[in-house]
Motif scaffolding. Structure first.
Motif, PDB file in Angstrom:
ATOM      1  N   ALA A  18       0.888  -1.203  -0.151  1.00 24.59           N
ATOM      2  CA  ALA A  18       0.027   0.011  -0.049  1.00 24.59           C
ATOM      3  C   ALA A  18       0.863   1.414  -0.145  1.00 24.59           C
ATOM      4  N   ALA A  19       1.850   1.158   0.836  1.00 21.49           N
ATOM      5  CA  ALA A  19       2.959   2.403   0.825  1.00 21.49           C
ATOM      6  C   ALA A  19       3.658   2.595  -0.558  1.00 21.49           C
ATOM      7  N   ILE A  20       4.003   1.560  -1.084  1.00 19.29           N
ATOM      8  CA  ILE A  20       4.603   1.722  -2.053  1.00 19.29           C
ATOM      9  C   ILE A  20       3.695   2.257  -3.395  1.00 19.29           C
ATOM     10  N   ASP A  21       2.484   1.647  -3.306  1.00 22.03           N
ATOM     11  CA  ASP A  21       1.416   1.957  -4.426  1.00 22.03           C
ATOM     12  C   ASP A  21       1.053   3.489  -4.294  1.00 22.03           C
ATOM     13  N   LEU A  22       1.168   4.063  -2.941  1.00 26.04           N
ATOM     14  CA  LEU A  22       0.974   5.595  -2.745  1.00 26.04           C
ATOM     15  C   LEU A  22       2.291   6.493  -3.505  1.00 26.04           C
ATOM     16  N   ALA A  39      -8.654   4.080   0.735  1.00 26.67           N
ATOM     17  CA  ALA A  39      -9.286   3.062   1.729  1.00 26.67           C
ATOM     18  C   ALA A  39      -8.346   2.084   2.146  1.00 26.67           C
ATOM     19  N   ARG A  40      -7.505   1.608   1.159  1.00 22.56           N
ATOM     20  CA  ARG A  40      -6.373   0.660   1.607  1.00 22.56           C
ATOM     21  C   ARG A  40      -5.585   1.144   2.564  1.00 22.56           C
ATOM     22  N   LEU A  41      -5.047   2.427   2.322  1.00 23.08           N
ATOM     23  CA  LEU A  41      -4.072   2.838   3.188  1.00 23.08           C
ATOM     24  C   LEU A  41      -4.447   3.152   4.429  1.00 23.08           C
ATOM     25  N   ARG A  42      -5.761   3.544   4.650  1.00 26.23           N
ATOM     26  CA  ARG A  42      -6.444   3.760   6.072  1.00 26.23           C
ATOM     27  C   ARG A  42      -6.724   2.452   7.034  1.00 26.23           C
ATOM     28  N   GLU A  43      -6.510   1.325   6.067  1.00 28.53           N
ATOM     29  CA  GLU A  43      -6.632   0.072   6.847  1.00 28.53           C
ATOM     30  C   GLU A  43      -5.254  -0.237   7.445  1.00 28.53           C
ATOM     31  N   HIS A  44      -4.004   0.410   7.111  1.00 29.09           N
ATOM     32  CA  HIS A  44      -2.723  -0.006   7.486  1.00 29.09           C
ATOM     33  C   HIS A  44      -2.300   1.196   8.515  1.00 29.09           C
ATOM     34  N   PHE A  45      -2.635   2.408   8.154  1.00 31.93           N
ATOM     35  CA  PHE A  45      -2.063   3.549   8.862  1.00 31.93           C
ATOM     36  C   PHE A  45      -2.994   4.642   9.423  1.00 31.93           C
ATOM     37  N   ASP A  46      -2.714   5.007  10.683  1.00 26.73           N
ATOM     38  CA  ASP A  46      -3.614   6.065  11.343  1.00 26.73           C
ATOM     39  C   ASP A  46      -3.366   7.305  10.820  1.00 26.73           C
ATOM     40  N   GLU A  47      -4.030   8.485  10.957  1.00 24.96           N
ATOM     41  CA  GLU A  47      -3.953   9.806  10.400  1.00 24.96           C
ATOM     42  C   GLU A  47      -2.311  10.220  10.294  1.00 24.96           C
ATOM     43  N   ALA A  48      -1.878   9.996  11.762  1.00 26.06           N
ATOM     44  CA  ALA A  48      -0.573  10.774  11.641  1.00 26.06           C
ATOM     45  C   ALA A  48       0.463  10.114  11.039  1.00 26.06           C
ATOM     46  N   GLN A  49       0.322   8.688  10.988  1.00 25.61           N
ATOM     47  CA  GLN A  49       1.174   7.972  10.032  1.00 25.61           C
ATOM     48  C   GLN A  49       0.935   8.032   8.612  1.00 25.61           C
ATOM     49  N   LEU A  50      -0.069   8.234   8.163  1.00 25.71           N
ATOM     50  CA  LEU A  50      -0.357   8.643   6.663  1.00 25.71           C
ATOM     51  C   LEU A  50      -0.151  10.012   6.402  1.00 25.71           C
ATOM     52  N   GLU A  52       2.677  11.547   7.552  1.00 30.19           N
ATOM     53  CA  GLU A  52       4.207  11.102   7.713  1.00 30.19           C
ATOM     54  C   GLU A  52       4.519  10.803   6.374  1.00 30.19           C
ATOM     55  N   LEU A  53       3.726   9.686   5.950  1.00 37.14           N
ATOM     56  CA  LEU A  53       4.079   8.862   4.683  1.00 37.14           C
ATOM     57  C   LEU A  53       4.048   9.612   3.620  1.00 37.14           C
ATOM     58  N   ALA A  54       2.905  10.501   3.521  1.00 33.97           N
ATOM     59  CA  ALA A  54       2.744  11.321   2.296  1.00 33.97           C
ATOM     60  C   ALA A  54       3.847  12.388   2.343  1.00 33.97           C
ATOM     61  N   THR A  56       6.671  12.317   3.415  1.00 30.16           N
ATOM     62  CA  THR A  56       8.123  11.943   3.192  1.00 30.16           C
ATOM     63  C   THR A  56       8.277  11.419   1.664  1.00 30.16           C
ATOM     64  N   ILE A  57       7.195  10.998   1.146  1.00 32.95           N
ATOM     65  CA  ILE A  57       7.172  10.449  -0.498  1.00 32.95           C
ATOM     66  C   ILE A  57       7.208  11.781  -1.136  1.00 32.95           C
ATOM     67  N   ALA A  58       6.664  13.020  -0.845  1.00 35.35           N
ATOM     68  CA  ALA A  58       6.197  14.021  -1.331  1.00 35.35           C
ATOM     69  C   ALA A  58       7.923  14.903  -1.385  1.00 35.35           C
ATOM     70  N   TRP A  59       8.514  14.723  -0.349  1.00 33.97           N
ATOM     71  CA  TRP A  59       9.978  15.303  -0.068  1.00 33.97           C
ATOM     72  C   TRP A  59      10.993  14.528  -0.974  1.00 33.97           C
ATOM     73  N   GLU A  60      10.916  13.338  -1.160  1.00 32.19           N
ATOM     74  CA  GLU A  60      11.563  12.474  -1.935  1.00 32.19           C
ATOM     75  C   GLU A  60      11.507  13.027  -3.531  1.00 32.19           C
ATOM     76  N   ASN A  61      10.232  13.172  -3.776  1.00 27.67           N
ATOM     77  CA  ASN A  61       9.852  13.461  -5.250  1.00 27.67           C
ATOM     78  C   ASN A  61      10.260  14.933  -5.504  1.00 27.67           C
ATOM     79  N   TYR A  62      10.328  15.686  -4.552  1.00 26.36           N
ATOM     80  CA  TYR A  62      10.839  17.084  -4.638  1.00 26.36           C
ATOM     81  C   TYR A  62      12.075  17.165  -5.040  1.00 26.36           C
ATOM     82  N   LEU A  63      12.870  16.411  -4.203  1.00 28.07           N
ATOM     83  CA  LEU A  63      14.477  16.262  -4.150  1.00 28.07           C
ATOM     84  C   LEU A  63      14.698  15.759  -5.693  1.00 28.07           C
TER      85      LEU A  63
END
Length: 92
Positions: A18-22, A39-50, A52-54, A56-63
């Protein structure tokens, strides 16, 4: 090697998939996150984790995009290297 076939590789569990799909969805232009993925992400991550995950992914895309503007390339420090995944241990 397993990352290129993460959707079917036993090296990844459903949370990791799910994280890789995001990450894949966020790397596309335009970025659109399907409601099924949310919906799949919310099955695995709470709001704070989601968040942070988003972020981190956005920061790496920016870089990655920022570096391309200035022609920043690999310095060869990790040539042929890879990021080792920790071994999964069966629940006792």
């Amino acid at each position: 090697m397993a990352l290129s076939r993460y959707q079917s590789s036993p090296a990844f569990d459903e949370t990791e998939r799910a994280a890789i799909d995001l990450a894949v969805a966020m790397a596309k232009t335009p970025t659109e996150i399907p409601s099924e993925l949310t919906a799949r992400l919310r099955e695995h991550f709470d709001e704070a984790q989601l968040v942070e995950l988003a972020a981190t992914i956005a920061w790496e895309n920016y870089l990655a995009r920022f570096n391309r503007v200035f022609g920043v390339r690999s310095s060869g420090f990790s040539e042929g290297a890879f990021c080792a995944m920790p071994e999964k241990h069966a629940a006792a």
